[in-house]
Each structure stands twice: as C-alpha cells, then as structure tokens.
Design a protein around this motif. Sequence first.
Motif, PDB file in Angstrom:
ATOM      1  N   ASP A  44       1.031   7.471  -2.957  1.00  0.00           N
ATOM      2  CA  ASP A  44      -0.376   7.992  -3.270  1.00  0.00           C
ATOM      3  C   ASP A  44      -1.605   7.035  -2.411  1.00  0.00           C
ATOM      4  OD1 ASP A  44       0.373   9.419  -5.491  1.00  0.00           O
ATOM      5  OD2 ASP A  44       0.743   8.267  -6.518  1.00  0.00           O
ATOM      6  N   ILE A  45      -0.718   7.244  -1.300  1.00  0.00           N
ATOM      7  CA  ILE A  45      -2.538   6.623  -0.654  1.00  0.00           C
ATOM      8  C   ILE A  45      -3.095   7.526  -0.408  1.00  0.00           C
ATOM      9  CG2 ILE A  45      -2.769   6.251   1.712  1.00  0.00           C
ATOM     10  CD1 ILE A  45       0.418   5.583   2.598  1.00  0.00           C
ATOM     11  N   SER A  46      -4.768   6.543  -0.613  1.00  0.00           N
ATOM     12  CA  SER A  46      -6.332   7.106  -1.451  1.00  0.00           C
ATOM     13  C   SER A  46      -6.268   7.441   0.296  1.00  0.00           C
ATOM     14  CB  SER A  46      -6.818   6.194  -2.119  1.00  0.00           C
ATOM     15  OG  SER A  46      -8.202   6.545  -2.294  1.00  0.00           O
ATOM     16  N   TYR A  47      -6.833   8.314   0.313  1.00  0.00           N
ATOM     17  CA  TYR A  47      -7.331   8.747   1.624  1.00  0.00           C
ATOM     18  C   TYR A  47      -9.324   8.942   1.127  1.00  0.00           C
ATOM     19  CZ  TYR A  47      -6.597  13.887   1.527  1.00  0.00           C
ATOM     20  OH  TYR A  47      -6.245  14.958   0.650  1.00  0.00           O
ATOM     21  N   GLY A  48      -9.524   9.329   0.388  1.00  0.00           N
ATOM     22  CA  GLY A  48     -10.862   9.426  -0.272  1.00  0.00           C
ATOM     23  C   GLY A  48     -11.153   9.524  -1.759  1.00  0.00           C
TER      24      GLY A  48
END
Length: 288
Positions: A44-48
């Motif tokens: 769950d790496i956030s990019y937005g």
Amino acid sequence: MKLLRFIILNILNLLICLSCSIESVDIDNNHDGLNTTEAYQKLDISYGADVNQTFDLYLPAGRTSSTKTIILVHGGGWTSGDKSSMSYIKDLIQLEIPNIAIANINYRLADSNNPPYPMQNNDITTIINYLKINKVRYSISDKIGFIGTSAGGHLSLLWSYAFDTNSNVNMVCSIVGPTNFTDPAYLNNTNPELQPFIDAHGANPTIAFLEEISPYHQVTSNAPSSILFYGGQDPLVPPSQGTDLRDKLLSLNVNHQFILYPNEGHGWTGLNLLDTWTKLKAFILNNL
C-alpha cells in the motif's frame, strides 16, 4: 495423473516458498539502507491523495541494478476492481520467476465525473516515475513489463503503445483486454448488458476519441513484445479484439504471440489457465 501430480507439487512448492519468503522479507521501516540479499516488500505505497492510489512492491533477494519489474494491472471495467485479484499471478511469479520485481497496482476508479482516460494511464505513469526515482534505493532497473486482465489488459497495452516515451517496456501481456473501441462489434452493439462496459469511457464519443484510447490504433512498429490471450465465447470482449490486434502486430513486424481458447469466455480456469501461465512464463523469460 501426471498433470494432477504436477499441479499438486506446484501448490506445495508455492506454500513452502511463500512461508520461507515471509521469514526473509525485509519490511520497510522508512530507512534507506535496504539489504539486497534479502527479499523486500512494502504494501500500500501511496502515490496520490485518492484512496485507490496505492500499490504493493515486491523485490527479490539478490536483486541488482539489472533487475526488471513486472507491473500487474487488475480489471473491473475501469470502474471497479482491486489489486488483490492479481495476487495469484504475483504468487506464481515469485515462485517460478523469482528474480523479477513486482508492482501490483491500484488506480483511481472511474465514475460519471471522472472518466478512465487519461486518469488511469496517468496513474500508471506516476507509479513508473516513482520506481525510476527510487531505482537506486531499490536496486532495480528501469526496464519493465506489464500483465493486465480485462480493463487492466487494455490499460497495459495502451500505456505500452502510447505512453512509453522512453521505451522502458520490454513486454506486455493482455488477458481478455479490449483493444479497439471502433470495432463494429462495439459500435453496432445491441446487447443492453454489454452497453455499460462500452459506455465506461463516456456516451456518444467521437471516432477520433475512440481511436485515441484504442491500443489497436496507437500501436506502432516500435511496440514492445506483446502476448495476447482471448476467449472465443467472451460476452464482453469479442475475439475480434484479439485477432485484429494480432493482425496489426503482424503487419508491423512486432514480436508477438496470440492465444485463443475457442470455448472460453471472459476468463477461464483448469487446464487452459495452466496453459496460459505456461505460455506467459516462457514469454516473460524470453522477452523481459
């Protein structure tokens, strides 16, 4: 009997390998020194800002600056779905092609106020840029491949053919992904159950727009190696979506492989699924 034994052994091997990998995984604790001799994962790496703008990253043990990444793109008609549906492919890659990094991605889902194009392709661009920026830290190369199913197959093809300005994509796989929205099977559709799928990109679009979002119309002779899987009885993606792109790739002299399962629909199980993985694995090994 031999096939059944093969499947059982693969399942057992998968469980053993996954249990071993859990013991050796290096979970990220926001530190920069990653041990390349150990497997690494970050979920769950956030990019937005959107809740769906996340992806899972799996890095193999023994990775180097030459390690390539496969991006998994889920389906769901551009309006639904989740990366968890691609976990079985992630598990197979980790088991049988363990030297490849994997990014299993979510993207913003379309609705009446947020059309899928170019929003979802932009999300893929953001993820790829993230991987490029962090390639030294993660010890990976900037070379990638795609595996997409249904709408994810369409997004994988379209990004590879129209958005890959730096030629980072070595191979792309579409499993029942739409390729041509100007196909008469779509333009002349009379099936009310199919129409919502066709209208996901907006009602009454222009032909120019339909061509812009169609991999068939965007592919060029510089396209990456492509492997296509389709079902002859698919109610959502008619086989012409695969055969027309196959013929276009052939005319452009693009390396490709096309597999049609005449009696299958929008996805399959059993021996044909085993056949799909066998062919896909060989294609990855030869082209990524």
